[in-house]
Enzyme design. Structure first.
Site, mmCIF file in Angstrom:
data_model
loop_
_atom_site.group_PDB
_atom_site.id
_atom_site.type_symbol
_atom_site.label_atom_id
_atom_site.label_comp_id
_atom_site.label_asym_id
_atom_site.label_seq_id
_atom_site.Cartn_x
_atom_site.Cartn_y
_atom_site.Cartn_z
ATOM 1 N N ARG A 167 -134.363 -9.114 -2.805
ATOM 2 C CA ARG A 167 -134.928 -8.008 -3.571
ATOM 3 C C ARG A 167 -133.824 -7.203 -4.238
ATOM 4 O O ARG A 167 -133.928 -6.837 -5.397
ATOM 5 C CB ARG A 167 -135.771 -7.113 -2.658
ATOM 6 C CG ARG A 167 -137.061 -7.764 -2.164
ATOM 7 C CD ARG A 167 -137.767 -6.848 -1.186
ATOM 8 N NE ARG A 167 -139.031 -7.399 -0.712
ATOM 9 C CZ ARG A 167 -139.149 -8.216 0.318
ATOM 10 N NH1 ARG A 167 -138.066 -8.599 0.977
ATOM 11 N NH2 ARG A 167 -140.338 -8.669 0.696
ATOM 12 N N ASP A 187 -128.199 -19.092 -4.946
ATOM 13 C CA ASP A 187 -129.273 -18.893 -3.977
ATOM 14 C C ASP A 187 -129.927 -20.246 -3.755
ATOM 15 O O ASP A 187 -130.403 -20.862 -4.717
ATOM 16 C CB ASP A 187 -130.301 -17.882 -4.481
ATOM 17 C CG ASP A 187 -131.314 -17.500 -3.405
ATOM 18 O OD1 ASP A 187 -132.002 -18.411 -2.893
ATOM 19 O OD2 ASP A 187 -131.420 -16.313 -3.071
ATOM 20 N N ARG A 248 -124.532 -7.110 4.533
ATOM 21 C CA ARG A 248 -124.187 -6.955 5.941
ATOM 22 C C ARG A 248 -122.762 -7.461 6.160
ATOM 23 O O ARG A 248 -122.348 -8.468 5.575
ATOM 24 C CB ARG A 248 -125.155 -7.742 6.841
ATOM 25 C CG ARG A 248 -126.542 -7.131 6.961
ATOM 26 C CD ARG A 248 -126.525 -5.807 7.726
ATOM 27 N NE ARG A 248 -127.849 -5.267 7.940
ATOM 28 C CZ ARG A 248 -128.464 -4.426 7.111
ATOM 29 N NH1 ARG A 248 -127.860 -4.068 5.982
ATOM 30 N NH2 ARG A 248 -129.665 -3.957 7.399
ATOM 31 N N ASP A 271 -119.555 -1.248 1.466
ATOM 32 C CA ASP A 271 -120.451 -0.254 2.050
ATOM 33 C C ASP A 271 -120.856 -0.666 3.458
ATOM 34 O O ASP A 271 -121.388 0.143 4.210
ATOM 35 C CB ASP A 271 -121.701 -0.080 1.174
ATOM 36 C CG ASP A 271 -122.562 1.080 1.635
ATOM 37 O OD1 ASP A 271 -122.019 2.200 1.777
ATOM 38 O OD2 ASP A 271 -123.778 0.891 1.859
ATOM 39 N N GLU A 276 -119.234 -1.981 12.612
ATOM 40 C CA GLU A 276 -119.617 -0.831 11.818
ATOM 41 C C GLU A 276 -119.868 0.349 12.741
ATOM 42 O O GLU A 276 -120.757 0.255 13.607
ATOM 43 C CB GLU A 276 -120.886 -1.163 11.011
ATOM 44 C CG GLU A 276 -121.136 -0.223 9.859
ATOM 45 C CD GLU A 276 -122.237 -0.744 8.950
ATOM 46 O OE1 GLU A 276 -121.924 -1.252 7.864
ATOM 47 O OE2 GLU A 276 -123.414 -0.637 9.363
ATOM 48 N N HIS A 295 -121.933 3.064 4.697
ATOM 49 C CA HIS A 295 -123.296 2.524 4.695
ATOM 50 C C HIS A 295 -124.263 3.496 4.007
ATOM 51 O O HIS A 295 -125.294 3.891 4.562
ATOM 52 C CB HIS A 295 -123.756 2.228 6.123
ATOM 53 C CG HIS A 295 -124.788 1.139 6.203
ATOM 54 N ND1 HIS A 295 -124.780 0.144 7.148
ATOM 55 C CD2 HIS A 295 -125.871 0.879 5.424
ATOM 56 C CE1 HIS A 295 -125.811 -0.663 6.967
ATOM 57 N NE2 HIS A 295 -126.492 -0.226 5.916
#
Length: 337
Positions: A167, A187, A248, A271, A276, A295
Site C-alpha cells: 500500500r 515485487d 521494517r 526511519d 529499535e 519511527h
C-alpha cells in the site's frame, strides 16, 4: 434507528490514543452509529468491567496497546461480529479463531500508508538533491558553493528503485508520477503490465538494486523478506547511492548496513532500524551520511484522526449492511505486514 437497536461498540486500546484517533467530530459520528462509552477503554480482557462489556460487545474498535485476541477472548464475546482496527497491521493481534468464527476484520492500514508515502517522497527528493550532504557541507564551510560545484546531483532522470508494491509502495509510485525520475519496481506478485500501470519498469531485485541511485524499501516484514538486503545485496547499491527504509529494520542486515554507512560509500534515510531504537553507542547517530528519525513516518499528531475516521466510515458501512471497504482476510497476512 432507535438507540436501543444500535450495535454495542467497545474500545480496546491504550486510552492515551483515543482523543487523537477520535476527536469530537469523529466521536460524535461514532455515537450516532453505535452505543459506545468513551470512558470505557479496555486494556486487559481479564478486568471485571471488561468481562461484562465483552459479553455485550458486537464490534471492537482496537488500536495500539490492544492485547491479543484469541479463542479465550472470543469465548467471552458471543455477540462479537467485527473487529475494526484503528491502526496498521493486525498481524500478531488476532488469533486464527477470529476468522474461523466468521468475524469481519478491517484495518486502517491504507490510511496509515499515506503519511509514510509522503515521508518517503520527501526523502527521495531531498536525497536526489543531496540536501542532507550539502547541509553538512554548509555547516562546516559556511559558504554557498557555485552552481556547478555540487557534483552529480539533481532530480532530473534520477533512478529510483521501489522494493515492494505494498500500500505504501503503490502510493509512493503514485506520488512520484509528476517528477522527471526513472522509476523501477521489484515485487514478486506484480507483472510487467501492472508495473507499467503503476508508472514503473519491473526489474529483478538484484538488477534493480544495482541500477538505483535511490533505493526505497516498502516490502512487508515476513519470513521471505527477512534480511532481503544482506551484505551481498547492499554491496550492489552504486557508490553514492541512498537507501531509504520506512518499512521494517528486519529487512536489512544491520551489521552489513552499518559497515557500508561507516565506510561512507552509501548514505541512508532510516526511519526504522534493527534493533529499535538503536543502542546509544551506535555510530549511525553520528554519521553525517545517515539521516535517522525515530519511527515517525506513520501517522502522528493530527494524522491520527484519519485512522479514526476510517474506522467510523467502516462502522457506517457495516450499519448499512455493506462489507468493510478495508477488509482483512487471513490469506492477506501471508504476504502483507
Amino acid at each position: 434507528m432507535p438507540t436501543s437497536q444500535l450495535p454495542r461498540v467497545l474500545f480496546v486500546m491504550n486510552p492515551v490514543h483515543l482523543p487523537e484517533l477520535f476527536p469530537p467530530r469523529q466521536m460524535a459520528r461514532l455515537q450516532n452509529l453505535a452505543r459506545v462509552d468513551p470512558a470505557l477503554v479496555v486494556r486487559d480482557f481479564a478486568d471485571s468491567e471488561a468481562v461484562r462489556a465483552m459479553a455485550e460487545a458486537e464490534i471492537l474498535i482496537t488500536g495500539w496497546g490492544c492485547p491479543h485476541i484469541g479463542a479465550d477472548v472470543l469465548a467471552a464475546a458471543p455477540r462479537l461480529r467485527a473487529v475494526l482496527h484503528a491502526a496498521g497491521s493486525v498481524r500478531g493481534l488476532l488469533d486464527d479463531a477470529v476468522w474461523e468464527r466468521g468475524i469481519a476484520v478491517s484495518s486502517a492500514v491504507q490510511a496509515n500508508a499515506l503519511p509514510v508515502a509522503e515521508y518517503t517522497l520527501a526523502a527521495i527528493l531531498f536525497a536526489g538533491k543531496d540536501v542532507f550532504g550539502l547541509r553538512e557541507r554548509f555547516r562546516a564551510e559556511h559558504v554557498y558553493p557555485a552552481p556547478g560545484d555540487h557534483g552529480p546531483i539533481g532530480n532530473l532522470g534520477r533512478s529510483v528503485g521501489i522494493i515492494g508494491a505494498s500500500r505504501v509502495g503503490r502510493r509512493v509510485l503514485e506520488l512520484l508520477r509528476p517528477f522527471d525520475l526513472s522509476v523501477m519496481l521489484y515485487d514478486p506478485y506484480v507483472d510487467d503490465a501492472e508495473a507499467a500501470e503503476l508508472g514503473a519498469v519491473r526489474l529483478p531485485l538484484d538488477e534493480l538494486i544495482h541500477a538505483s541511485d535511490i533505493l526505497s524499501l516498502h516490502a512487508p516484514d515476513i519470513p521471505e523478506t527477512h534480511r532481503m538486503l544482506d551484505r551481498e545485496r547492499l554491496a550492489l547499491i552504486p557508490d553514492g547511492g541512498v537507501l531509504i527504509n520506512t518499512s521494517r529494520g528486519a529487512l536489512v542486515d544491520p551489521a552489513a548496513l552499518t559497515d557500508e554507512l561507516v565506510s561512507g560509500r552509501i548514505s541512508a534515510v532510516l526511519d526504522v532500524t534493527e534493533p529499535e531504537p538503536l543502542p546509544a553507542d551506535s555510530p549511525l547517530y553520528r554519521l553525517s551520511n545517515v539521516f535517522l528519525t525515530p519511527h515517525i513516518a506513520g501517522s502522528l499528531g493530527n494524522e491520527l484522526e484519519r485512522l479514526g475516521r476510517t474506522v467510523v466510515d467502516e462502522l457506517e458501512r457495516l450499519s448499512a449492511g455493506h462489507e468493510p471497504a478495508h477488509s482483512v482476510s487471513q490469506a492477506d497476512l501471508v504476504k502483507s505486514a
